[in-house]
Design a protein around this motif. Structure first.
Motif, PDB file in Angstrom:
ATOM      1  N   ASP A  23       0.814  -1.226   0.000  1.00 28.56           N
ATOM      2  CA  ASP A  23       0.000   0.000   0.000  1.00 28.56           C
ATOM      3  C   ASP A  23       0.844   1.272   0.000  1.00 28.56           C
ATOM      4  O   ASP A  23       0.543   2.232  -0.720  1.00 28.56           O
ATOM      5  CB  ASP A  23      -0.921   0.030   1.222  1.00 28.56           C
ATOM      6  N   SER A  74      -3.464   1.461   6.454  1.00 30.83           N
ATOM      7  CA  SER A  74      -3.932   1.689   5.079  1.00 30.83           C
ATOM      8  C   SER A  74      -5.028   0.676   4.755  1.00 30.83           C
ATOM      9  O   SER A  74      -5.352  -0.203   5.574  1.00 30.83           O
ATOM     10  CB  SER A  74      -2.757   1.551   4.102  1.00 30.83           C
ATOM     11  N   GLU A  75      -5.576   0.770   3.597  1.00 37.38           N
ATOM     12  CA  GLU A  75      -6.745  -0.028   3.209  1.00 37.38           C
ATOM     13  C   GLU A  75      -6.536  -1.526   3.437  1.00 37.38           C
ATOM     14  O   GLU A  75      -7.431  -2.237   3.913  1.00 37.38           O
ATOM     15  CB  GLU A  75      -7.093   0.256   1.747  1.00 37.38           C
ATOM     16  N   ASN A  76      -5.362  -2.029   3.092  1.00 33.85           N
ATOM     17  CA  ASN A  76      -5.125  -3.466   3.159  1.00 33.85           C
ATOM     18  C   ASN A  76      -4.249  -3.895   4.346  1.00 33.85           C
ATOM     19  O   ASN A  76      -3.714  -4.999   4.340  1.00 33.85           O
ATOM     20  CB  ASN A  76      -4.472  -3.932   1.853  1.00 33.85           C
ATOM     21  N   LYS A 107      -5.876   7.368   4.488  1.00 35.31           N
ATOM     22  CA  LYS A 107      -7.039   7.200   3.609  1.00 35.31           C
ATOM     23  C   LYS A 107      -7.962   6.082   4.082  1.00 35.31           C
ATOM     24  O   LYS A 107      -8.555   5.359   3.270  1.00 35.31           O
ATOM     25  CB  LYS A 107      -6.591   6.969   2.163  1.00 35.31           C
ATOM     26  N   VAL A 108      -8.038   5.925   5.423  1.00 34.97           N
ATOM     27  CA  VAL A 108      -8.984   4.965   6.008  1.00 34.97           C
ATOM     28  C   VAL A 108      -9.705   5.665   7.156  1.00 34.97           C
ATOM     29  O   VAL A 108      -9.172   6.581   7.789  1.00 34.97           O
ATOM     30  CB  VAL A 108      -8.288   3.688   6.523  1.00 34.97           C
ATOM     31  N   HIS A 112     -13.622   2.429  11.158  1.00 37.33           N
ATOM     32  CA  HIS A 112     -13.612   1.107  10.509  1.00 37.33           C
ATOM     33  C   HIS A 112     -12.605   0.192  11.190  1.00 37.33           C
ATOM     34  O   HIS A 112     -12.845  -1.017  11.317  1.00 37.33           O
ATOM     35  CB  HIS A 112     -13.267   1.251   9.028  1.00 37.33           C
ATOM     36  N   GLY A 118     -15.619  -2.521   7.030  1.00 38.70           N
ATOM     37  CA  GLY A 118     -14.952  -2.311   5.752  1.00 38.70           C
ATOM     38  C   GLY A 118     -13.898  -3.366   5.487  1.00 38.70           C
ATOM     39  O   GLY A 118     -14.092  -4.558   5.784  1.00 38.70           O
ATOM     40  N   SER A 119     -12.777  -2.967   4.907  1.00 40.27           N
ATOM     41  CA  SER A 119     -11.723  -3.923   4.560  1.00 40.27           C
ATOM     42  C   SER A 119     -11.146  -4.596   5.802  1.00 40.27           C
ATOM     43  O   SER A 119     -10.680  -5.746   5.726  1.00 40.27           O
ATOM     44  CB  SER A 119     -10.597  -3.198   3.799  1.00 40.27           C
TER      45      SER A 119
END
Length: 515
Positions: A23, A74-76, A107-108, A112, A118-119
Motif C-alpha cells: 500500500d 492503510s486499506e489493506n 485514507k482509512v 472502521h 470495511g476492509s
C-alpha cells in the motif's frame, strides 16, 4: 554540555515504522522514512528483512528497541497476518517499555479499524476460520491502536504536509529526551528565555541574528542552551557550537565549520579543507534550509565572518544566536537584536544559592543572616552563587563565619576562591593542573595521565571538584568556567612569578620536574 539520555530501556531506534508494504512502501511511508532520517531520527523500516509466515527475531528486536512506533493504517493493512502480529507486539512493548505509539490513518476511517468494518472487517472474517484464537487478539489490538492519538490523511490532504507535521512532532519528542543539559538548578532561566523568544520571532519567515551579551559567569550560555532546547525541533536542522573562542584557535575554525555543517545536515559526512571552502559550503548547503544555529562565547569578528557571515547564508525562517561578552562585536556584525543578561535579582539569587547550599529554596534556620551576606558578595552572579553555595554546603555556622569574614568588598574573585581554599592540597593541585593543561580534554585521559604520575586519588579529586562546582564534565570531557580558569592560572603565577607562561609551577609541571 551534557546530553541527557534515558537509562530505563536501551533504545536502538528512535522510530519503528509498521505498514502494509504493497500500500505505502513506495509512496507515503517511504517518503516519511526519508524525511525522518533526514532530521537525524534513527528510523527502522524493514527494507532489508525477508518476509515469511512468522515475524523474524530481528523484527521483534527492532520493535522492542524502538522508542516510538508509528503504525500506518492503510486499506489493506489487516489483510496481512504479519502486520497484525506486528501490531500486537508493538502494543505489548507500549505496556512493557512505555513505548510511544502513534497511528497514521492513511485514507482509512479510524472507526472502521476500531469497529472492524470495511476492509478490516473483511480481513478478520477471512482469518476467523484459520486463526480463531488470534483473531480475538488482533481485534483487541486494532481497537486499542485506533483509539490512540495520531494523524489522519484523507483523499484531499497533502501528503507532504502531513509528513511535515509528523516529523516536527516526532522530532520534538526525540529532542525532548536528548536535550542539552541546562543547569542543575535553572533558577531565573524561564523569564529570560521568553524574552529571547520574542526577539527571535520563531515561526516568522525572516532570518534573525540575536546577540546575548553580558559579563562572564552571568549565565549567557545557560540561557542559550535553554532557548535551543525549547525550539530546536521547529527547524530543518540545528547546531549548538560551544566555546567558539577557545575552539577557534589554530585551525579550529575549519573544524567548527565542519561540525556546523554535519550537525545541521544530520550526519552528512563532509570534509572542509580550508576556511574559504567552508564558507562556500555553508552558503551553498544551508541557504534553502531553515536552521537554528548557536555560536557560543564569540570574541572575534573573524569567527562570525567565517561561521555566520551574512543572513543570506541561511534559509527563510532561520535563527542565529550569538553569545559574547563584547557588545561592540555584535554591533560590528550588524546584529540589531540584542539581549543583555543581567545579574539575578535578590529573590532569584537567594533561591539559587540556597539550592546549592541547602538543597532547598530557602536557607535553614540559623543561616539566614549568613546567607544574606553570601548572596551580597556574589552580587547576583549565577556562577559565584553556585560555586559559593556548593563550597559551604553541609558546613557548620563557624566555618561559614570564617569563610565570609575575609570579604572586604563584593569581589567575584574572592567569592570563587573560597571553594579553592577549602580543598586539600592534592585536590588543589588537580584543579591547577586542569586550569593550566587539561581543560577540554577527555576525562579518562586526564585521570590516566595524572595517575600515571603517582597521583592515585585523581578520580576522587575530580569528583570533589565536580561536587564543588569548580569543574564540570560534558561529552566525556572536563570543562571549567573562564573565570575559574583565570583564577587557577593567577594562583600559579602568584606562587611562581618568575617562571614564564605562569604555569610552570602547577602540580602537573612539578611532576615532570621531579624526574
Amino acid at each position: 554540555m551534557v546530553i541527557i539520555e534515558e537509562a530505563s530501556h536501551p533504545w536502538t531506534y528512535h522510530v519503528f515504522l509498521s505498514f502494509r508494504g504493497e500500500d505505502t512502501r513506495n509512496n507515503f511511508t517511504g517518503h516519511l522514512c526519508t524525511a525522518l532520517r533526514q532530521m537525524g531520527i534513527n528510523t527502522f523500516m524493514d527494507d532489508q528483512l525477508r518476509r515469511g509466515e512468522e515475524i523474524s527475531t530481528a523484527l521483534l528486536e527492532a520493535i522492542e528497541e524502538s522508542k516510538i512506533s508509528i503504525i500506518v493504517f492503510s486499506e489493506n493493512y489487516a489483510s496481512s497476518k504479519w502486520c497484525l502480529d506486528e501490531l500486537v507486539k508493538i502494543l505489548e512493548c507500549r505496556k512493557s517499555y512505555e513505548q510511544k505509539v502513534r497511528p497514521v490513518f492513511y485514507k482509512v476511517d479510524p472507526s472502521h479499524i476500531r469497529n472492524h468494518r470495511g476492509s478490516f472487517g473483511e480481513a478478520l472474517a477471512y482469518y476467523e476460520s484459520k486463526f480463531k484464537e488470534k483473531v480475538h487478539i488482533w481485534k483487541a489490538a486494532l481497537k486499542e491502536a485506533a483509539n490512540l492519538s495520531g494523524w489522519t490523511l484523507s483523499e484531499n490532504c497533502s501528503e507532504s504536509g502531513v509528513i511535515h507535521k509528523i516529523v516536527e512532532e516526532i522530532s520534538e519528542q526525540v529532542i525532548n529526551n536528548t536535550k542539552l543539559d541546562v543547569a542543575k538548578y535553572p533558577v531565573g532561566i524561564e523569564p529570560r528565555v521568553q524574552e529571547i523568544h520574542k526577539l527571535l520571532g520563531v515561526g516568522e519567515t525572516d532570518v534573525h541574528m540575536v546577540g546575548i551579551w553580558g559579563l562572564g559567569g552571568v549565565g549567557k550560555t545557560t540561557i542559550a542552551i535553554a532557548v535551543y532546547n525549547s525550539i530546536a525541533h521547529k527547524f530543518d536542522g540545528s547546531c549548538f557550537l560551544e566555546n567558539v573562542r577557545e575552539n577557534s584557535n589554530g585551525g579550529g575554525l575549519v573544524k567548527l565549520q565542519e561540525i556546523l555543517l554535519c550537525e545541521i545536515l544530520k550526519g552528512t559526512k563532509l570534509k572542509v579543507t580550508n576556511v574559504a571552502r567552508g564558507i562556500t559550503m555553508i552558503k551553498e548547503r544551508l541557504k534553502y534550509k531553515r536552521v537554528l544555529l548557536v555560536l557560543d562565547d564569540v570574541n572575534d569578528m573573524d569567527q562570525l565572518n567565517k561561521l555566520a557571515g551574512e543572513l543570506s547564508w541561511f534559509g527563510m525562517g532561520s535563527k542565529i544566536i550569538i553569545t559574547t561578552r563584547d557588545k561592540k562585536l555584535l554591533r560590528g556584525h550588524s546584529v540589531k537584536l540584542m539581549y543583555e543578561v543581567e545579574e539575578l535579582n535578590h529573590d532569584e539569587a537567594l533561591e539559587l544559592f540556597s539550592m546549592n547550599a541547602f538543597k532547598r529554596s530557602r536557607p535553614l534556620d540559623g543561616y539566614v543572616e549568613l546567607t544574606e551576606r553570601a548572596i551580597c558578595y556574589a552580587h547576583g552572579l549565577p556562577l559565584a552563587l553556585t560555586v559559593l553555595g556548593s563550597a559551604l554546603c553541609n558546613e557548620n555556622v563557624e566555618l561559614w563565619e570564617a569563610a565570609l569574614e575575609g570579604f572586604k568588598s563584593p569581589n567575584i574573585r574572592e567569592v570563587l576562591q573560597i571553594s579553592y581554599d577549602s580543598l586539600d592540597d592534592t585536590v588543589k593541585e588537580i584543579f591547577l593542573d586542569i586550569a593550566c593543561f587539561f581543560k577540554g580534554e577527555y576525562t579518562d585521559h586526564v585521570i590516566q595521565t595524572l595517575e600515571a604520575y603517582h597521583r592515585k586519588p585523581a578520580k576522587y579529586g575530580i569528583n570533589v571538584l565536580i561536587d564543588k562546582a569548580l569543574i564540570n564534565t560534558s561529552m566525556g570531557c572536563i570543562w571549567m568556567h573562564d573565570l575559574l580558569q583565570e583564577m587557577g592560572r593567577d594562583i600559579v603565577h602568584q606562587e611562581s612569578p618568575n617562571i614564564p607562561e605562569s604555569v610552570a609551577d602547577c602540580g602537573f609541571m612539578k611532576m615532570f620536574t621531579t624526574f
